[in-house]
Design a protein around this motif. Structure first.
Motif, PDB file in Angstrom:
ATOM      1  N   GLN A 172       0.817  -1.208   0.000  1.00 29.19           N
ATOM      2  CA  GLN A 172       0.000   0.000   0.000  1.00 29.19           C
ATOM      3  C   GLN A 172       0.854   1.263   0.000  1.00 29.19           C
ATOM      4  O   GLN A 172       0.418   2.305  -0.485  1.00 29.19           O
ATOM      5  N   ARG A 175      -0.030   2.376  -6.070  1.00 29.65           N
ATOM      6  CA  ARG A 175      -1.207   3.216  -5.830  1.00 29.65           C
ATOM      7  C   ARG A 175      -1.629   3.941  -7.103  1.00 29.65           C
ATOM      8  O   ARG A 175      -2.815   4.089  -7.383  1.00 29.65           O
ATOM      9  N   HIS A 178      -5.686  -0.777  -4.600  1.00 28.90           N
ATOM     10  CA  HIS A 178      -5.313  -0.047  -3.395  1.00 28.90           C
ATOM     11  C   HIS A 178      -6.525   0.155  -2.488  1.00 28.90           C
ATOM     12  O   HIS A 178      -6.431  -0.016  -1.263  1.00 28.90           O
ATOM     13  N   GLY A 225      -7.026  -1.697   1.033  1.00 30.26           N
ATOM     14  CA  GLY A 225      -7.144  -0.792   2.178  1.00 30.26           C
ATOM     15  C   GLY A 225      -8.319  -1.149   3.065  1.00 30.26           C
ATOM     16  O   GLY A 225      -8.211  -1.096   4.301  1.00 30.26           O
ATOM     17  N   ARG A 248      -2.316   9.096   4.462  1.00 27.66           N
ATOM     18  CA  ARG A 248      -0.995   8.498   4.253  1.00 27.66           C
ATOM     19  C   ARG A 248      -0.163   8.569   5.533  1.00 27.66           C
ATOM     20  O   ARG A 248       0.488   7.584   5.914  1.00 27.66           O
TER      21      ARG A 248
END
Length: 237
Positions: free
Chosen positions: A88, A94, A101, A105, A166
Motif C-alpha cells: 500500500q 497506488r 489499493h 485498504g 498516508r
C-alpha cells in the motif's frame, strides 16, 4: 501498398528515461524492506519453537508462548497487515492500481485492528500473569497507538484528505513493524546492558521509538517537484 505497410516492422517502443527506471526500482525497495523486516520475528519465532520442540533449547531455555487464540490472531493479523501495508505504501502501485489499493485498504482496516486489539489482549494477559509493568505500559501504548492510527487514517480518507491518510497509515505500519526492529534492539542491547526486566522493557520500547522516528521523517520529507510529463502539458488549456 497495403501489403508492404502490413509487412513493415512496428516502430520500436520508446524506452523510459533512465531516471524513471531507477525511480521505479527504488520504489520497490521500501515495500521489500518492510516485508523483510516484518518477516524477521516470524521466522525467528518459528525457528525457536522448532528448536524447543526438538529439545535444542537446553534445560534453562524459556518456553515459547502457547499458541492461544490471541497469539494466532496477533501473528496472522500482524503478518498480513505488514505485507499488505508494504504494498500500500508503494506510490507506483497506488498510481497504477487504484482499485486494488482501495480494496486492499478496506481489508487492512479490519486486519490491522485485529492485530492491534489482539496485541492488547496479550499485553493484559501478560500483566495479569505477573509480567513487567513498564513493558505492559509500552505495549499498551503501542497497541492503542496502532489502533488509533488506523481509525484516524480511515477517517481521513473518508474526508478525501490523502495526506493525513498516508501519514496515519505510515505510523500504523511503523508500529506494526515494532517486533522486527525489536529483534535487533534486544539482540544488541542485551549484549551490552544485560538482560533485566528494565532493560528488556526499554529495548522493546526502543524498537517502537526507532520505527516511529523513521516514520515521521518519511511523513515530513519534502516532496520533489518534478517536471510535468508531456501528456500533462498537452492537457493544459
Amino acid at each position: 501498398m497495403d501489403a508492404i505497410m502490413d509487412a513493415a516492422p512496428a516502430p520500436p517502443r520508446a524506452r523510459a528515461p533512465r531516471a524513471t527506471r531507477t525511480a521505479r526500482r527504488l520504489g520497490w525497495l521500501v515495500p521489500t524492506a518492510i516485508i523483510a523486516l516484518g518477516l524477521i520475528p516470524i521466522i525467528a519465532n518459528a525457528l525457536r519453537r522448532a528448536a524447543l520442540s526438538m529439545g535444542a533449547g537446553g534445560a534453562g531455555a524459556e518456553p515459547a508462548a502457547p499458541l492461544t487464540l490471541a497469539v494466532l490472531l496477533h501473528i496472522v493479523g500482524a503478518t498480513i497487515f505488514v505485507i499488505l501495508g508494504a504494498f500500500q505504501l508503494s506510490a507506483g502501485l497506488r498510481r497504477n492500481r487504484p482499485a486494488w489499493h482501495r480494496t486492499a485498504g478496506r481489508l487492512l482496516l479490519g486486519i490491522g485492528l485485529v492485530a492491534a486489539l489482539s496485541g492488547l489482549w496479550l499485553s493484559v494477559s501478560s500483566a495479569l500473569a505477573g509480567g513487567s509493568e513498564l513493558l505492559f505500559v509500552l505495549r499498551l501504548l503501542a497497541g492503542t497507538g496502532m489502533a488509533v492510527s488506523i481509525v484516524l487514517g480511515f477517517a481521513a480518507i473518508r474526508r478525501r484528505d490523502v495526506a493525513r491518510h498516508r501519514a496515519w497509515m505510515i505510523r500504523a505500519v511503523a508500529i506494526g513493524l515494532g517486533a522486527g526492529t525489536q529483534v535487533f534492539t534486544l539482540g544488541l542491547g542485551e549484549a551490552i546492558l544485560g538482560e533485566t526486566e528494565l532493560s528488556v522493557a526499554l529495548l522493546n520500547g526502543a524498537g517502537w521509538a526507532i520505527n516511529l522516528a523513521v516514520a515521521e521523517l518519511v511523513i515530513r520529507r519534502p516532496k520533489r517537484r518534478g517536471r510535468p510529463s508531456a501528456a500533462r502539458v498537452a492537457a493544459l488549456p
